[in-house]
Motif scaffolding. Structure first.
Motif, short mmCIF file in Angstrom:
data_model
loop_
_atom_site.label_atom_id
_atom_site.label_comp_id
_atom_site.label_asym_id
_atom_site.label_seq_id
_atom_site.Cartn_x
_atom_site.Cartn_y
_atom_site.Cartn_z
N LEU A 275 -6.79 -8.42 -5.80
CA LEU A 275 -7.44 -7.13 -5.62
C LEU A 275 -7.80 -6.47 -6.95
CD1 LEU A 275 -5.35 -5.77 -2.62
CD2 LEU A 275 -7.80 -6.34 -2.60
N VAL A 276 -7.00 -6.70 -7.99
CA VAL A 276 -7.37 -6.18 -9.31
C VAL A 276 -8.72 -6.74 -9.71
CG1 VAL A 276 -6.79 -6.23 -11.77
CG2 VAL A 276 -5.00 -5.76 -10.09
N ALA A 277 -8.92 -8.04 -9.49
CA ALA A 277 -10.21 -8.65 -9.83
C ALA A 277 -11.30 -8.20 -8.87
CB ALA A 277 -10.08 -10.16 -9.82
N GLU A 278 -11.01 -8.23 -7.57
CA GLU A 278 -12.02 -7.93 -6.55
C GLU A 278 -12.49 -6.49 -6.63
OE1 GLU A 278 -13.30 -6.98 -2.31
OE2 GLU A 278 -11.70 -6.12 -3.51
N GLN A 279 -11.58 -5.58 -6.98
CA GLN A 279 -11.92 -4.17 -7.08
C GLN A 279 -12.46 -3.80 -8.47
OE1 GLN A 279 -11.14 -1.42 -4.53
NE2 GLN A 279 -11.55 -3.32 -3.42
N GLN A 280 -12.54 -4.79 -9.35
CA GLN A 280 -12.96 -4.58 -10.74
C GLN A 280 -12.09 -3.50 -11.39
OE1 GLN A 280 -17.23 -3.92 -10.81
NE2 GLN A 280 -17.66 -6.01 -10.18
N ALA A 281 -10.80 -3.54 -11.07
CA ALA A 281 -9.86 -2.59 -11.65
C ALA A 281 -9.51 -3.00 -13.07
CB ALA A 281 -8.59 -2.51 -10.79
N ASP A 282 -8.97 -2.05 -13.80
CA ASP A 282 -8.64 -2.29 -15.20
C ASP A 282 -7.22 -2.80 -15.40
OD1 ASP A 282 -11.13 -1.06 -16.54
OD2 ASP A 282 -10.49 0.46 -15.10
N LEU A 283 -6.36 -2.55 -14.44
CA LEU A 283 -5.00 -3.07 -14.49
C LEU A 283 -4.40 -3.03 -13.10
CD1 LEU A 283 -2.32 -0.56 -15.84
CD2 LEU A 283 -4.65 0.15 -15.32
N GLY A 284 -3.28 -3.73 -12.96
CA GLY A 284 -2.55 -3.73 -11.70
C GLY A 284 -1.06 -3.68 -11.97
N ALA A 285 -0.31 -3.24 -10.97
CA ALA A 285 1.15 -3.23 -11.07
C ALA A 285 1.72 -3.67 -9.74
CB ALA A 285 1.65 -1.83 -11.43
N MET A 286 2.73 -4.55 -9.80
CA MET A 286 3.40 -5.04 -8.60
C MET A 286 4.89 -4.77 -8.73
SD MET A 286 3.19 -6.62 -5.67
CE MET A 286 4.37 -7.34 -4.52
N LEU A 287 5.45 -4.11 -7.70
CA LEU A 287 6.88 -3.80 -7.67
C LEU A 287 7.56 -4.84 -6.79
CD1 LEU A 287 7.71 -1.23 -9.28
CD2 LEU A 287 5.40 -1.06 -8.38
N SER A 288 8.30 -5.77 -7.41
CA SER A 288 8.95 -6.84 -6.67
C SER A 288 9.94 -7.56 -7.57
CB SER A 288 7.92 -7.86 -6.15
OG SER A 288 8.56 -8.94 -5.53
N ALA A 289 10.97 -8.12 -6.94
CA ALA A 289 11.88 -9.03 -7.64
C ALA A 289 11.79 -10.42 -7.03
CB ALA A 289 13.32 -8.51 -7.61
N SER A 290 10.65 -10.71 -6.37
CA SER A 290 10.34 -12.06 -5.90
C SER A 290 11.43 -12.60 -4.98
CB SER A 290 10.11 -12.97 -7.11
OG SER A 290 9.56 -14.20 -6.72
N HIS A 291 12.06 -13.72 -5.39
CA HIS A 291 13.06 -14.38 -4.55
C HIS A 291 14.47 -13.83 -4.77
CE1 HIS A 291 12.89 -16.42 -8.42
NE2 HIS A 291 14.16 -16.73 -8.25
#
Length: 448
Positions: free
Chosen positions: A89-105
């Motif tokens: 979505l960062v790429a698709e929305q042509q955003a300048d940055l993204g942030a993801m809140l997660s600790a994965s596994h």
């Protein structure tokens, strides 16, 4: 002082190591650093923010969004979505940055934050270091109309699912697939994508309540999926992790198909259609020798990097290669995304099964697993591993005994005060004997 950023963002115990204050400060610092290096190109910046379903993600997302908006960044809050969906979505929305809140596994009490630059790419080490150095800086705060605005990105899931399905080489009509979503971020989008691509889905581990992410389910607890596939009489099953950047599989008999087997299947499929750039797969030094030998026999080079998806990505980018990954099921397909994507990996496996008419077990049999013995040696000075002559000689002797039918790997852990000793051989008894012998040498030579 230890580096705050690890191999995949910042992680730790939520509300102790990873606090609202830290999330806010990191977000402000990230906005400032990315502005300084020209990521915003002088315009009003836009960010996409997402999270997995952990309870702590609610307040950490609020803090992250607040930090970005206070720094003059307009935020599009995508809600609960997989990590690769946010990168997309960062790429698709042509955003300048993204942030993801997660600790994965990681277990539910943990959480973390990772940032993406324009195009959905993970930040380079030097940018992460600059962000860390700018924490709690004094800065000129925007006021009035210069502060960032916050909106909901309500159709992020639909956009991501459409992207996944559009990237498939063929439909998967008629397949029955069990999906274990780890009570995580892909609990809605993964089954939706498989169903839109034509599969019949049996769903488990898809009832997130904020507290049960990765709990006895998903890629770190494969037993539930194995039982469910056999009980349902399904063609195969996939297990995701909490943020759905990993995928492991099981065949119709409930037998595990790991990341090495998955990569071998996908590499051969891409080579067959002329889409495996450089006829090369990028994997880590932990990938099984059986995979390496099988692919080399098929004319595919296996380029091995240090352990960690960022090193796999670096190897792929440096050589212009399109497929890479890890034994853990973290598979990157650069034609379709910038990071590992468990749902996409599962879909591509399904597409290969459908296109060939072969079972997953048959496809996975392209490689034979060499027995691997891995022992963590604690109580030693890992900093002296690479300079100790006695240890080096012991490794050479073991490698001579193994010949082409095995290998030895000694490495310092990047996260723990241990040395990891791994021996791979065609014979498990020999692998265990050599591993124990090397452990003894390491203990004797590197003792604290």
């Amino acid at each position: 002082m230890a580096r705050l950023f690890g191999t995949d963002g910042v992680r730790g115990l939520a509300n102790q190591d990873i606090t609202a204050e830290l999330a806010l400060d990191l977000s402000v610092a990230a906005a400032h650093v990315l502005a300084e290096v020209g990521e915003f190109n002088g315009h009003r910046p836009v960010a996409v923010v997402g999270r997995d379903p952990r309870a702590s993600g609610e307040f950490l997302t609020a803090a992250t969004v607040a930090g970005l908006a206070s720094a003059g960044v307009d935020v599009r809050d995508a809600g609960v979505l997989p990590t690769p969906a946010i990168a997309f979505l960062v790429a698709e929305q042509q955003a300048d940055l993204g942030a993801m809140l997660s600790a994965s596994h990681n277990p539910m009490p943990d959480n973390g934050i990772k940032f993406f630059a324009r195009g959905g790419h993970k930040l380079a080490d030097d940018l992460e270091d600059r962000i860390e150095s700018r924490l709690r800086d004094v800065w000129a705060r925007p006021t009035g109309s210069a502060v960032g605005r916050i909106t909901r990105l309500v159709d992020g899931a639909e956009r991501y699912v459409s992207h996944l399905v559009a990237g498939l080489p063929n439909r998967i009509d008629g397949l029955h697939v069990v999906i274990d979503a780890a009570n995580g971020a892909a609990s809605v989008v993964a089954p939706r994508a498989f169903e839109q691509a034509g599969a019949r889905v049996t769903l488990i581990g898809a009832d997130p309540d904020g507290n049960n992410i990765n709990e006895n389910c998903g890629s770190t607890h494969i037993g539930g999926l194995q039982r469910a596939v056999v009980a349902a009489g399904a063609d195969f099953g996939i297990a995701l992790d909490g943020d759905a950047d990993r995928c492991l599989a099981v065949d119709a008999d409930g037998i595990l198909v790991d990341g090495d087997q998955i990569m071998a299947i996908l590499a051969l499929a891409l080579k067959e259609t002329g889409r495996l750039k450089g006829d090369t797969l990028v994997a880590t030094v932990m990938s099984n020798l059986g995979m390496v030998q099988a692919l080399e026999g098929a004319g595919i080079t296996v380029l091995q990097t240090a352990v960690g998806d960022r090193y796999v990505l670096a190897g792929m980018n440096e050589g212009g290669f399109t497929l890479g990954g890890e034994q853990s099921g973290h598979v990157v397909m650069l034609e379709h995304g910038t990071t590992g994507d468990g749902t996409l990996t599962g879909l591509m496996l399904a597409a290969r099964v459908a296109a060939t008419g072969r079972t997953l077990a048959d496809l996975a049999a392209v490689m034979t697993h060499f027995p691997q013995v891995l022992i963590n040696v604690a109580g030693v000075d890992k900093s002296r591993l690479e300079t100790n002559v006695v240890v080096a000689d012991a490794v050479l002797l073991a490698e001579h005994e193994l010949g082409r039918n095995g290998r030895v790997l000694l490495r310092k852990s990047g996260t723990e005060p241990v040395v990891r000793v791994m021996v791979e051989a065609a014979d498990e008894v020999q692998a265990k004997a050599l591993a124990n012998r090397l452990v003894g040498v390491v203990q004797a030579e590197l003792a604290l």
